[in-house]
Design a protein around this motif. Structure first.
Motif, PDB file in Angstrom:
ATOM      1  N   PRO A 270       0.802  -1.228   0.000  1.00 56.42           N
ATOM      2  CA  PRO A 270       0.000   0.000   0.000  1.00 56.42           C
ATOM      3  C   PRO A 270       0.835   1.279   0.000  1.00 56.42           C
ATOM      4  N   SER A 271       2.075   1.216   0.513  1.00 59.39           N
ATOM      5  CA  SER A 271       2.943   2.395   0.580  1.00 59.39           C
ATOM      6  C   SER A 271       3.421   2.866  -0.776  1.00 59.39           C
ATOM      7  N   GLY A 272       3.323   2.016  -1.796  1.00 60.88           N
ATOM      8  CA  GLY A 272       3.926   2.313  -3.083  1.00 60.88           C
ATOM      9  C   GLY A 272       5.241   1.602  -3.285  1.00 60.88           C
ATOM     10  N   ASP A 273       5.748   0.924  -2.234  1.00 59.42           N
ATOM     11  CA  ASP A 273       6.948   0.112  -2.385  1.00 59.42           C
ATOM     12  C   ASP A 273       6.634  -1.128  -3.221  1.00 59.42           C
ATOM     13  N   LEU A 274       7.605  -1.529  -4.043  1.00 60.36           N
ATOM     14  CA  LEU A 274       7.514  -2.794  -4.750  1.00 60.36           C
ATOM     15  C   LEU A 274       8.374  -3.823  -4.028  1.00 60.36           C
ATOM     16  N   TYR A 275       7.925  -5.083  -4.035  1.00 60.04           N
ATOM     17  CA  TYR A 275       8.687  -6.186  -3.478  1.00 60.04           C
ATOM     18  C   TYR A 275       8.944  -7.162  -4.617  1.00 60.04           C
ATOM     19  N   ALA A 276      10.227  -7.415  -4.890  1.00 58.64           N
ATOM     20  CA  ALA A 276      10.610  -8.161  -6.085  1.00 58.64           C
ATOM     21  C   ALA A 276      11.479  -9.353  -5.711  1.00 58.64           C
ATOM     22  N   ALA A 277      11.148 -10.515  -6.284  1.00 61.61           N
ATOM     23  CA  ALA A 277      11.957 -11.721  -6.121  1.00 61.61           C
ATOM     24  C   ALA A 277      12.683 -11.981  -7.430  1.00 61.61           C
ATOM     25  N   GLY A 278      13.983 -12.261  -7.324  1.00 65.82           N
ATOM     26  CA  GLY A 278      14.782 -12.500  -8.514  1.00 65.82           C
ATOM     27  C   GLY A 278      15.177 -13.953  -8.659  1.00 65.82           C
ATOM     28  N   THR A 279      16.351 -14.176  -9.213  1.00 70.43           N
ATOM     29  CA  THR A 279      16.803 -15.536  -9.467  1.00 70.43           C
ATOM     30  C   THR A 279      17.368 -16.196  -8.217  1.00 70.43           C
ATOM     31  N   GLY A 280      17.735 -15.436  -7.201  1.00 78.21           N
ATOM     32  CA  GLY A 280      18.219 -15.998  -5.950  1.00 78.21           C
ATOM     33  C   GLY A 280      17.097 -16.124  -4.943  1.00 78.21           C
ATOM     34  N   THR A 281      17.431 -16.594  -3.746  1.00 80.77           N
ATOM     35  CA  THR A 281      16.411 -16.794  -2.712  1.00 80.77           C
ATOM     36  C   THR A 281      16.364 -15.579  -1.796  1.00 80.77           C
TER      37      THR A 281
END
Length: 340
Positions: A270-281
């Motif tokens: 809701p804050s506008g932050d994005l949470y992104a998962a990449g190729t690592g854990t």
């Protein structure tokens, strides 16, 4: 700060310590978090959750309101037996129930939630379908064939324009949008593809047997294995699995920008932050000023893919799964003082 700020202020900038502080030592399930955050495993493939055997290969997911509680839905990327399951949480976070909402479908990898609280479960297989599912378990799932027959990955609803964006997992896949004839009813509508000129062009035969959707429009723009997709604040963010790209399509200005690299799954708080998962854990936090900092790490799960990122309706819990192949899978919950 809005998601628009993220789109228009220059390249992503890797940072040091995030707004929540440094990531600490690992806890339950190998989950390493910043101070004041806690995590737990809520489901494990092959183990019982409130009487339901949790599916293998957990993938795309989303949360839905349920009175004072909420529901987390998760897809299964199993061939022929995929489908989707749901876990119902009480207001205090306790697990109240778990049940299937879709069965007997093929390679249900990602998907997306609708504003009218249904789950779009997308089949990854050849001539895959989109199934509209009831996360509350009251109504049977229905295929939405007007949304096309191709290797569907993710879907993201844009209520301002009344369209649903979709990605395609092909080396020359396309970026689509579906315009239903009646917003809220996905039975009929028009499937369109983004062209090289930036315009949307109709796909003549979305369910054609002989000529695949991505090859029906001559100037369609192609992407290397479309993957995650999330709409927020006038922007549709999507990722390309083949080259690790993170893209932002500004729906108001009809412009497309490549924001960064190494991202597979994405969601917004809701804050506008994005949470992104990449190729690592690990999961990184991308702030509206485009600073990229670590949020969590998952230790002891080398080779796992993080999938199904989704926030609870109140924005105080983040869900995701760690899957390795098509057998092992853990579904996690992270609670803490997420920014409002």
């Amino acid at each position: 700060m809005s998601h628009k700020t993220l789109l228009r202020t220059g390249p992503l900038v890797p940072g040091g310590v995030g707004p929540y502080g440094p990531v600490g030592p690992p806890g339950e399930g190998g989950l390493a978090l910043p101070p004041h955050f806690t995590g737990r495993v809520v489901a494990r493939s092959g183990a019982k959750v409130a009487g339901l055997t949790w599916h293998a290969a957990p993938d795309g997911g989303a949360c839905f309101p349920d009175g004072s509680g909420w529901i987390y839905v998760s897809n299964s990327e199993l061939p022929l037996l995929g489908g989707a399951s749901a876990v119902r949480f009480r207001a205090d976070g306790g697990i109240a129930d778990a049940y299937r909402i879709l069965s007997g479908t093929d390679l249900n990898r990602a998907g997306g939630a609708t504003p009218w609280n249904t789950w779009l479960s997308c089949e990854l297989g050849h001539r895959g379908r989109v199934f509209e599912c009831d996360p509350y378990g009251a109504r049977a799932a229905r295929p939405r064939l007007a949304m096309g027959r191709f290797k569907h990955e993710a879907a993201a609803c844009d209520p301002e324009r009344g369209v649903i964006y979709m990605t395609e997992d092909e080396p020359d896949g396309c970026f689509y949008r579906f315009r239903p004839g009646d917003w809220g009813d996905l039975t009929e509508g028009t499937l369109e593809v983004l062209s090289s000129s930036g315009r949307w062009r109709p796909v003549p035969s979305p369910a054609a047997l002989l000529k695949e959707a991505r090859h029906q429009v001559e100037d369609a723009r192609h992407f290397d294995r479309g993957h995650g997709c999330h709409y927020a604040g006038g922007v549709c963010y999507f990722t390309t699995r083949g080259d690790g790209g993170l893209w932002a399509y500004d729906a108001e200005t009809a412009t497309l920008e490549r924001l960064g690299e190494g991202v597979r799954a994405i969601t917004a708080a809701p804050s506008g932050d994005l949470y992104a998962a990449g190729t690592g854990t690990r999961i990184d936090l991308i702030t509206p000023d485009r600073a990229v900092t670590p949020f969590l790490r998952l230790q002891g799960h080398d080779g796992a893919e993080l999938t199904g990122l989704a926030f609870s309706p109140r924005g105080d819990r983040l869900y995701f799964s760690a899957r390795r192949g098509r057998t092992e899978g853990l579904t996690f919950e992270v609670s803490g003082p997420f920014r409002a």
